[in-house]
Design a protein around this motif. Structure first.
Motif, PDB file in Angstrom:
ATOM      1  N   ARG A   3      53.491  50.564  36.339  1.00  0.00           N
ATOM      2  CA  ARG A   3      52.295  51.252  36.534  1.00  0.00           C
ATOM      3  C   ARG A   3      50.977  50.719  35.751  1.00  0.00           C
ATOM      4  O   ARG A   3      51.055  50.837  34.764  1.00  0.00           O
ATOM      5  CB  ARG A   3      52.506  52.778  36.293  1.00  0.00           C
ATOM      6  N   CYS A   8      39.054  49.247  36.846  1.00  0.00           N
ATOM      7  CA  CYS A   8      38.097  49.871  37.980  1.00  0.00           C
ATOM      8  C   CYS A   8      38.662  51.441  38.593  1.00  0.00           C
ATOM      9  O   CYS A   8      38.082  52.169  38.794  1.00  0.00           O
ATOM     10  CB  CYS A   8      37.699  49.030  39.013  1.00  0.00           C
ATOM     11  N   CYS A   9      40.017  51.129  38.909  1.00  0.00           N
ATOM     12  CA  CYS A   9      40.573  52.066  39.840  1.00  0.00           C
ATOM     13  C   CYS A   9      41.544  53.108  39.015  1.00  0.00           C
ATOM     14  O   CYS A   9      41.999  54.103  39.772  1.00  0.00           O
ATOM     15  CB  CYS A   9      41.282  51.477  40.917  1.00  0.00           C
ATOM     16  N   ARG A  12      47.748  52.380  39.128  1.00  0.00           N
ATOM     17  CA  ARG A  12      48.421  52.142  40.340  1.00  0.00           C
ATOM     18  C   ARG A  12      49.505  51.264  40.201  1.00  0.00           C
ATOM     19  O   ARG A  12      49.976  50.680  39.158  1.00  0.00           O
ATOM     20  CB  ARG A  12      47.207  51.197  41.206  1.00  0.00           C
ATOM     21  N   ASP A  13      50.474  51.279  41.372  1.00  0.00           N
ATOM     22  CA  ASP A  13      51.872  50.805  41.458  1.00  0.00           C
ATOM     23  C   ASP A  13      51.660  49.141  41.528  1.00  0.00           C
ATOM     24  O   ASP A  13      50.548  48.426  41.808  1.00  0.00           O
ATOM     25  CB  ASP A  13      52.427  50.980  42.623  1.00  0.00           C
ATOM     26  N   GLU A  16      50.495  46.793  44.215  1.00  0.00           N
ATOM     27  CA  GLU A  16      49.173  46.671  44.755  1.00  0.00           C
ATOM     28  C   GLU A  16      48.493  45.405  44.114  1.00  0.00           C
ATOM     29  O   GLU A  16      47.404  45.192  44.469  1.00  0.00           O
ATOM     30  CB  GLU A  16      48.475  47.771  44.452  1.00  0.00           C
ATOM     31  N   HIS A  59      45.125  44.529  46.242  1.00  0.00           N
ATOM     32  CA  HIS A  59      45.002  45.750  47.383  1.00  0.00           C
ATOM     33  C   HIS A  59      44.277  46.686  46.996  1.00  0.00           C
ATOM     34  O   HIS A  59      44.241  47.922  47.679  1.00  0.00           O
ATOM     35  CB  HIS A  59      46.699  46.041  47.694  1.00  0.00           C
ATOM     36  N   GLY A  60      43.394  46.455  45.857  1.00  0.00           N
ATOM     37  CA  GLY A  60      42.697  47.806  45.618  1.00  0.00           C
ATOM     38  C   GLY A  60      40.923  47.280  45.493  1.00  0.00           C
ATOM     39  O   GLY A  60      40.491  46.508  46.378  1.00  0.00           O
ATOM     40  N   CYS A  61      40.552  47.043  44.298  1.00  0.00           N
ATOM     41  CA  CYS A  61      39.259  46.644  43.965  1.00  0.00           C
ATOM     42  C   CYS A  61      38.934  44.946  44.250  1.00  0.00           C
ATOM     43  O   CYS A  61      37.775  44.511  44.053  1.00  0.00           O
ATOM     44  CB  CYS A  61      38.649  47.152  42.675  1.00  0.00           C
TER      45      CYS A  61
END
Ligand SMILES: [Zn+2]
Lengths: 101, 201
Positions: A3, A8-9, A12-13, A16, A59-61
């Protein structure tokens, strides 16, 4: 599965993220010769213990950042942005108790 | 416009074949007639203000939030936003934004053809989405006004909470939309699921 706390986010896993490898030393001067350049480009420390790595939250920011991870315990000790100085990380971590480094 | 919509999302074969539960605790609406723009700029200079003036609403400055006034503007990254609007407004908006941002380090692109907008609602909507998403989707952590680009099953989506009914908005790449709808149909089957086409909301 790690994790990873993206600056920024938030957390997450691992799935990503894209792994960008260990952070190399600073870019050598152009006149230092092939050996120093090969070392900079290809040689990595691969330590047992704390390592500074690059990760991209693809897969995010979409941002690249740095992660300080213990390769023995997978514990993430710090994250910091591109261009930010390396944080001082307390090395009294569990990998030493395991006989790491 | 029905034919254009049908062409746009490409989900007719799936929608024609999917079974509808008599009692649906999850409803999935394919929203037709949506337009999408990506906006990239450095928010530290005046470009964000110039874009906000054209949009009639602020760009969400904080991570993981969207604003909804005239359009829906989703935060994707520190220098990237996704704008969801009516399909018939996308072309006009892109030319106005391009004009307002001319000469600045900014980019605005029409990506309408590459995205499909889904609305997932119903009492079991959160339970079903949580089966394929590693975000903490408890309303305390992820409530109305929040959005996240993340993974849902094996697809990358922009997930957001429209209201606490709950209604979720799922924006997915067009090429992943058939896969994602089939995944949703499968994951939601024990809860009862009904698919439909929603007109521009
Ligand atoms: Zn991120």
């Amino acid at each position: 599965m790690l994790r990873i706390p993206c600056p920024c986010c938030g957390e997450r896993d691992e799935a990503e993220f894209r792994y960008g490898g260990e952070v190399p030393g600073s870019i050598p001067q152009t006149d230092v010769g092939d050996e120093a350049w090969a070392d900079y480009l290809f040689a990595r420390d691969n330590p047992k213990g704390l390592v500074h790595e690059r990760w991209c939250h693809s897969h995010g920011c979409g941002q690249w950042f740095h992660v300080v991870r213990d390769t023995v315990t997978h514990r993430i000790h710090a994250v910091y942005g591109v261009g930010e100085p390396r944080p001082v990380v307390d090395c009294s971590n569990e990998s030493q108790a395991d006989g790491g480094r | 416009m029905a034919d254009t919509n049908a062409h746009r999302h490409g989900l007719e074969p799936f929608l024609a074949s999917v079974e509808s539960a008599a009692e649906a605790r999850v409803r999935v609406g394919v929203v037709s007639d949506r337009g999408f723009l990506t906006l990239r700029l450095d928010p530290r200079n005046g470009a964000a203000t110039a874009a906000a003036r054209i949009l009639g609403q602020p760009l969400p400055p904080a991570s993981s939030a969207y604003t909804e006034v005239v359009h829906r503007v989703y935060w994707l990254g520190p220098d990237e936003w996704l704008i969801e609007t009516g399909a018939n407004r996308a072309a006009e908006l892109i030319s106005e934004l391009s004009e307002a941002l001319a000469g600045r380090p900014a980019a605005v692109n029409d990506v309408s053809g590459g995205h499909v907008s889904l609305r997932v609602s119903g009492v079991d909507a959160r339970t079903v989405l949580a089966k394929g998403c590693t975000l903490d989707m408890h309303p305390r952590e992820f409530g109305p006004g929040q959005c996240a680009r993340t993974s849902l099953a094996k697809a990358v989506v922009v997930l957001s909470v429209a209201d606490d009914a709950p209604t979720y908005s799922v924006i997915v790449g067009r090429s992943s939309s058939d896969y994602l709808c089939r995944w949703l149909a499968h994951a939601a089957r024990p809860h009862g699921v009904r698919f439909s086409i929603l007109q521009d909301t």
